[in-house]
Every structure is written in C-alpha cells, then in structure tokens.
Design an enzyme around this catalytic site. Structure first.
Site, mmCIF file in Angstrom:
data_model
loop_
_atom_site.group_PDB
_atom_site.id
_atom_site.type_symbol
_atom_site.label_atom_id
_atom_site.label_comp_id
_atom_site.label_asym_id
_atom_site.label_seq_id
_atom_site.Cartn_x
_atom_site.Cartn_y
_atom_site.Cartn_z
ATOM 1 N N ASP A 62 70.232 2.043 36.479
ATOM 2 C CA ASP A 62 70.763 1.988 35.572
ATOM 3 C C ASP A 62 71.269 2.175 34.395
ATOM 4 O OD1 ASP A 62 69.018 0.381 32.938
ATOM 5 O OD2 ASP A 62 68.130 1.873 32.873
ATOM 6 N N GLY A 106 59.645 5.695 26.612
ATOM 7 C CA GLY A 106 58.741 6.267 25.368
ATOM 8 C C GLY A 106 59.994 6.769 24.134
ATOM 9 N N LYS A 131 61.390 13.682 25.755
ATOM 10 C CA LYS A 131 60.919 12.644 25.437
ATOM 11 C C LYS A 131 59.669 12.569 26.424
ATOM 12 C CE LYS A 131 63.589 10.772 29.435
ATOM 13 N NZ LYS A 131 64.133 9.504 30.299
#
Length: 375
Positions: A212, A99, A115
């Site tokens: 990630d 987002g 966030k």
C-alpha cells in the site's frame, strides 16, 4: 471507491507504452515474546489495567542509519483515554481505513501518535491490526515509522507509534501546508521511500511487501525527510529459490495497484515497485493517480503523463505550483525512470535496490547541473 469500482469504470487500464531499456495470516504475538527484551518504562503505570505490551529490539539490518532509539511506551487504556481526552476530535490528526489517528503528549513531554481501530469494522480489522503489530516489531529503519507499543485490551485495538509532525506527502502536494515542496525535497523524499522499500525487500528478517505504497502513507518530518507508514496490508515472504511469488487476495489502493498482481493474484516485491513508480509521477505532478474531475484523456495520471513524455512535453507534467526551473535532462531522466518502475510487466521493472542507485545518479546529476548554473 474500492478497486472493483475502478475496474467497473474501466479506468484501471494501463497504457502499453514501449519501454526504452538499456542493454500465513499474521500470528498472535504472545506477551512472553513481546517482553523478551526488557526496557525501562517512560511512564509509571498506576492503573490496575494490564499495561501496553512492548515490542522487542528489531534486527539491525539497514542500508542507511536507523532512527534514534526513543524507548518504549507502557500505557493502559485508561491512560490512553486520559492523554487524548477520551479520543477527542481536537486531538485527531488523521483518519484512514483502519481508524483514526490522535496526537498525544506524555508526562515527559514527548509527543506520540495513537492509531485507534474503527468500532464499526472491528472484526474485519483484527487481522490488519495483528499484521501491522507483528511486522512493526521486527523492523527498524530511519525511513519507516517506528512502533512504540500496542494495546488490544477489551474492544480496543490501538497502535502507538512515533509522531511524525509534518503531515502526509499527499497533504503537501495538495497545498495544505504553508511551504511548497521544491524539486530537491521531492527528490529526497523519493530516495527516502526507496531506501525504506529496499530495506523491507532485502534486509528485513524476511522479505516484506508493503502492498500500500501511496502518498497518504508517506509521513514527513520537520526537515522533510520521509517515513513510510501503515503496514496493515503488508505480507512477509519466506525466501525460496524455486518460488518467485505468492498467491494472495488483492489488497491495496486503486490507482497504485500493480495491474499484473490485480490480474493474476501473484504478489512479488515488484508490486511495490509499480506503486513506487506511480508515486514518483505523483511527486512531480502533484496529481492523484486517478483524477475523476479531469477531462477523460487526463483522468489516469500515468497515462496522461506518459503521453506528455512521448510528445517531448515533460515540463507540462510538473506541478504548476512548482515555480523553479528544473533542468530538462534531469526531469527527463526522472520521468523515464518513473515509467520504467510502473511498467505493465514486472519483468521490465527494476528492483528497489536498483531504484535507490538510479535515484542517487539523478540526484548527483541534478546537483552538478544546479551548481554549474549558479557559477
């Protein structure tokens, strides 16, 4: 593009370069659990809405000093809307798969990052939201972005963290900031990230695999210290002597993905090491892992860089914007170690604790040679 797009184009294949070697699903956290450690609120909550729940004090395991405690935040959805002017684009500082991220100021003057999950992928992002919240409540290290609170009221999924003011590493490598990162700063960033991953792999309550690690998930402070962010894809691993991996769906970003994990679905901490190796090459070259606008023989950055390394043209890998002279031996050691981290087979990669020690050695060598040049 997602991973399957890159696979279809055949650009995820990794060069089988010869190495020169020496010698389950996140659980919902209850309000009782999250409020097990009392804390003084930084803001009086006058709303009738339920306040933001607060993370407990994390375990105190760390290879390096932790960040200074900055307290916990109690905010309702209405209060969050107020300090972001109803999530105005003027307050937005970033956007990712989860987002948008907003910068907001509290009544006491502190700046925080908010966030907010995308509405269009709300259901799909629920597991990612829960996963990130659960993990961040259990960890604290100066090179990890710190959780201040979260809110999952109604149709909102919001994570509040400390604000890291100097943007992402990728923005700096793209030249979006006035000051260019010099070689020493890039080396220190690499060491900070290595510290963070070592903590996650070895010193957290359970082994945590980030999954990630990439330049857009590395945030920089005013002093160019690095903080690793975004734990939506992270996985915990319970230590079991007879188990060397967990089998799981592949998650991550194309170009940084461990190819052995991609092929076998077997996830280990060495998958983060692979991504870290790609990040090291990105730090030096400023190139993204996949550069589709480059000629075909330069599109896969790690392959292009390794060919230059093998030809003895290390300096051609360096970011063209980096005008300083970097000692060729230091550069060669740095690159050689990066390729070792990004080895196709996990057995050829170091663990992150060794990575920290190797980078310390490179830093000592760099400073020794730099001082000798000055004299």
């Amino acid at each position: 593009m997602n991973c399957s797009d890159y696979v279809a184009m055949g650009i995820l294949a990794f060069p089988c370069f010869p190495l020169k070697r020496k010698g389950a699903t996140a659980q919902t956290i209850s309000s009782k659990e999250l409020n097990s450690k009392e804390s003084v609120s930084t803001k009086v909550n006058t709303s009738s809405e339920a306040p933001l729940r607060v993370a407990p004090i994390p375990p105190r395991f760390s290879l390096s000093p932790k960040s200074t405690g900055i307290g916990t935040i109690h905010l309702s959805i209405n209060e969050i809307r107020e300090i972001t002017q109803n999530f105005s684009p003027l307050y937005m500082i970033g956007e990712g798969g989860f987002g948008s991220v907003y910068r907001a100021k509290l009544d006491d003057g502190r700046i925080i990052a908010i966030k907010r999950a995308k509405k269009e992928n709300f259901a799909a992002l629920q597991a990612e939201f829960r996963n990130e919240v659960e993990l961040l409540t259990k960890i604290e290290h100066r090179s990890l972005v710190r959780l201040l609170g979260y809110n999952d009221q109604g149709n909102e999924r919001i994570i509040i963290t400390e604000y890291v003011p100097n943007g992402t590493l990728r923005e700096h490598l793209d030249g979006q900031h006035v000051k260019l990162l010099n070689f020493n700063q890039r080396l220190e960033i690499a060491i900070d990230v290595a510290h963070a991953l070592t903590y996650l792999h070895l010193y957290a309550e359970k082994t945590i695999i980030h999954r990630d690690v990439k330049s857009s998930n590395i945030l920089l402070t005013e002093n160019f210290r690095a903080k690793v962010a975004d734990f939506g894809f992270a996985r915990t691993v319970s230590p079991q002597p007879d188990k060397t991996h967990i089998s799981t769906k592949v998650r991550g970003t194309a170009g940084y993905l461990d190819l052995e994990y991609l092929k076998t679905y077997q996830l280990t901490p060495k998958s983060d090491v692979y991504s870290f190796g790609i990040l090291l090459i990105e730090l030096l070259s400023a190139r993204r892992p996949v550069e589709m606008k480059k000629p075909p023989n330069e599109r896969i950055t790690v392959r292009w860089a390794f060919n230059k390394y093998e030809e003895g043209n290390d300096t051609e890998i360096l970011d063209p914007a980096l005008e300083e002279m970097v000692d060729k031996d230091v550069l060669h050691k740095f690159l050689g170690f990066a390729f070792r981290c990004a080895a196709p087979s996990r057995t050829d990669r170091p663990d992150m604790k060794e990575a920290v020690e190797k980078l310390w050695d490179i830093r000592r060598d760099y400073w020794r040679r730099t001082l000798a040049t000055v004299r």
